[in-house]
Design a protein around this motif. Structure first.
Motif, PDB file in Angstrom:
ATOM      1  N   UNK B 138       0.765  -1.239   0.000  1.00 52.48           N
ATOM      2  CA  UNK B 138       0.000   0.000   0.000  1.00 52.48           C
ATOM      3  C   UNK B 138       0.802   1.298   0.000  1.00 52.48           C
ATOM      4  N   UNK B 152      -7.969  14.007  -4.862  1.00 51.78           N
ATOM      5  CA  UNK B 152      -7.741  13.972  -3.415  1.00 51.78           C
ATOM      6  C   UNK B 152      -6.458  13.277  -2.939  1.00 51.78           C
ATOM      7  N   UNK B 160     -11.711  19.529   0.905  1.00 51.53           N
ATOM      8  CA  UNK B 160     -12.511  18.474   0.278  1.00 51.53           C
ATOM      9  C   UNK B 160     -11.813  17.125   0.255  1.00 51.53           C
ATOM     10  N   UNK B 161     -10.658  17.069   0.902  1.00 49.03           N
ATOM     11  CA  UNK B 161      -9.859  15.839   0.947  1.00 49.03           C
ATOM     12  C   UNK B 161      -9.995  15.243   2.346  1.00 49.03           C
ATOM     13  N   UNK B 162     -10.120  13.923   2.441  1.00 50.46           N
ATOM     14  CA  UNK B 162     -10.177  13.296   3.764  1.00 50.46           C
ATOM     15  C   UNK B 162      -8.789  12.758   4.128  1.00 50.46           C
ATOM     16  N   UNK B 164      -8.043   9.886   5.031  1.00 49.47           N
ATOM     17  CA  UNK B 164      -7.864   8.542   4.478  1.00 49.47           C
ATOM     18  C   UNK B 164      -7.375   8.571   3.031  1.00 49.47           C
ATOM     19  N   UNK B 167      -3.799   8.145   3.427  1.00 53.08           N
ATOM     20  CA  UNK B 167      -3.385   7.280   4.542  1.00 53.08           C
ATOM     21  C   UNK B 167      -2.102   6.527   4.224  1.00 53.08           C
ATOM     22  N   UNK B 168      -1.890   6.196   2.966  1.00 51.53           N
ATOM     23  CA  UNK B 168      -0.745   5.355   2.631  1.00 51.53           C
ATOM     24  C   UNK B 168       0.334   6.089   1.848  1.00 51.53           C
TER      25      UNK B 168
END
Lengths: 408, 408
Positions: B138, B152, B160-162, B164, B167-168
């Motif tokens: 990942x 994103x 507007x980006x989370x 997650x 995350x990697x």
């Protein structure tokens, strides 16, 4: 059935196999079609297509959507050529961007503003990003099995995708108000938006138009929670209703994603939105090297003006109804049960008792051999260049198709 | 300084403000440039650009990269037109896809195969997806501050980006072997790939070519861990070295992302890859409605043949060196300290002691008024249509620019 000779196609496939993984990628890969189908094409004209071995087809896939008015539509291509003589990809947009934006905002019922991209996936991704930016929330509800693009957050394949890419998606069943309510409840205060296809056009299954009840429920949930209702018009846009596919339902979205047919085959996509999302749309960072390309925009202006002037959705509906009625009648003559679903402008034909699409494949292969390009499990597309004569050709070929199925 | 009249540009901005959030989006938004800059353009020809008010500029942004050979390059446009007469967006690719794929694989040092897309972001996203699919891991290492696209997972904005979405991703510092080793160690057995720009071209700061030591370290880590080395060639591709920007370093990547210049302004992107990633590339689902568009591919074939035939990178290097030397000499004449960085084909000019780019803006505004389009903080681009006379025009305008800065 007459056999199609595929010398040139076979040679190109062999060459492609060496330099392109699997010989082709994505939805245009002929490996997903019956063996008789060509991979490579040499020419398009109106609603007709030629493969590289010179076989001619009346085409009911229409480039999987983009071909709305016919290949080489004179007005569209003249507008594109006029812009091309001035410039295409410059240091900023050309005047035509403003003209197109004004036209889109004028045509699309819910649109107070618009932005342009290149891929349908660009448009759906931008909608999601804007919804999250505007609400400061994360959860996006999507229908199980719906197709919204081919990047990790939405791709139909999980290969190369991490769990986190979809951490904030939650699922409901299309046209199932209860499941939508449950998903919204689960998202709670973190609901940014609900993303719904203009109609349910999942691969290989019966298509469904949204019910008024379902559309209203989606609107109600978004209104009550301050979330955004997002309609994915990428596939259906400008074929059902030029003002938006849900206009007839009396339900308007907050954001819509458009692409495919918008510029009659030129690469373009658009997001349209309501005023309350304008600020967020101006703040998120979305861009692409070719997103201000002026030629595709000039083609889109011409395309959309024709859509409106000629009421293209109505014309496609008329042709599509003739096709649907004719297929129904002929299938019965052969004692076959078929299921035709979805809007007649974008028909899907499946056979009863055909879990492995063996009947569909036999039917489509027989039609292909008689010069008609159908798809055995994906929704198809009509274009305004199709004529009553083309529909007649399709229906005559369908008789051979049904005969092939009856003989299985 | 002569003032540029912007009646038409102002009128278009006012209209655009109503129908496009903020009037424009992304990297082509003139709000990010000094006030004197136009937003709308009417025409491009070779290395020259006209805005909608008729002002002519010798253009050193070259559409932010795509314009490699000059607008309306006769050979490229003839090839595009020939393909257009047959067909563009069909039900599958045309023969030209195979021709282009063979050419790309032949030209690009590390390429055993290729696939085509529309945006640079499509290509970088596809590279990451393939690396993850092939390794079953990942983590992707990226340089702090590097630009790899506008979705994103990689957008320079977090709106507007989370969390997650990234995350990697793990971060290292460009050209810093220690930080790269540390990031790789941290990723451990989950390292899928290292994604590095062809050179460091971060906005507003000095550009850096990769050191041999850094490039070898990236290769060594990937080899020892079974991870993929991904080079983002979207911006630099075909300007530094037609076989790949790292060829001169003696280090070959496993995957590269290309776009911008590949089809001289036609919308196209490509991923190239090594054999061990071929299977994964054939299995991930990546696609777009216009990704098999034949006209852009025909333009790319013509563009790449010219790049090779005419050794375009060498020609750009020659022009770029003249520009760099001339700017250096002239800045000294005005007692100014400038920093020119990056490859001469894609120059960046910054002023010493200019944290708010006030000097850069004054310099560029004065040049603009004299018909030369420079950028105060982004890397610029030369194109093969630039002439020695264009460079002389730029250097003469630069004298006015430096005078403006000296007068601040």
């Amino acid at each position: 059935m007459p056999e199609l000779i595929r010398t040139r196609d076979a040679a190109l496939r062999a060459r492609a196999e060496k330099v392109v993984p699997g010989g082709m990628w994505g939805h245009l890969h002929a490996a997903k079609l019956p063996e008789a189908y060509p991979q490579f094409f040499s020419r398009g004209e109106g609603g007709v297509l030629w493969d590289v071995d010179g076989h001619r087809y009346v085409d009911f896939m229409c480039s999987w959507g983009p071909n709305l008015l016919g290949h080489h539509h004179p007005e569209v291509e003249e507008a594109a050529e006029r812009q091309r003589r001035d410039g295409d990809c410059l240091n900023g947009p050309a005047e035509v961007m403003v003209e197109l934006a004004e036209l889109v905002v004028d045509m699309v019922g819910h649109a107070d503003w618009t932005q342009f991209q290149k891929n349908g996936t660009d448009a759906t991704t931008t909608c999601v990003t804007i919804a999250r930016a505007a609400t400061g929330r994360r959860k996006i509800l999507v229908a199980k099995g719906a197709y919204h693009g081919a990047v990790p957050w939405c791709s139909p394949s999980l290969l190369g995708v991490t769990a986190e890419d979809r951490a904030h998606l939650a699922y409901f069943t299309f046209n199932d108000v209860e499941s939508l309510d449950a998903a919204a409840k689960e998202a709670g205060d973190d609901l940014a938006g609900i993303l719904i296809s203009a109609f349910r056009h999942d691969l290989g299954s019966d298509q469904e138009l949204p019910t008024v009840e379902f559309a209203r429920a989606a609107r109600r949930i978004c209104d009550s929670k301050g979330a955004a209702l997002l309609i994915d018009e990428v596939r259906a846009g400008f074929r059902l209703n030029a003002a938006g596919s849900w206009e007839g339902l009396g339900v308007r979205p907050d954001l819509s994603a458009w692409s495919k047919a918008i510029a009659n085959g030129h690469a373009l996509a658009a997001v349209t939105g309501a005023d309350w999302l304008r600020r967020a749309a101006s703040q998120v960072f979305v861009t692409g090297s070719f997103w201000a390309g002026a030629v595709a925009m000039a083609a889109a202006v011409a395309t959309l003006k024709i859509v409106r002037r000629d009421d293209v959705p109505a014309r496609l509906a008329q042709l599509g109804q003739t096709l649907r009625d004719g297929l129904e009648t002929r299938s019965r003559q052969f004692g076959l049960s078929i299921r035709q679903s979805g809007p007649v402008q974008m028909p899907t034909l499946l056979f009863e008792g055909d879990p492995d699409y063996r009947k569909g494949s036999a039917f489509c292969s027989a039609m292909l051999a008689r010069g008609v390009y159908f798809h055995p499990k994906h929704n198809m597309f009509l274009c305004a260049a199709h004529t009553e004569a083309d529909i007649a050709v399709a229906l005559e070929a369908a008789e051979h198709g049904f005969a092939s199925v009856a003989a299985l």
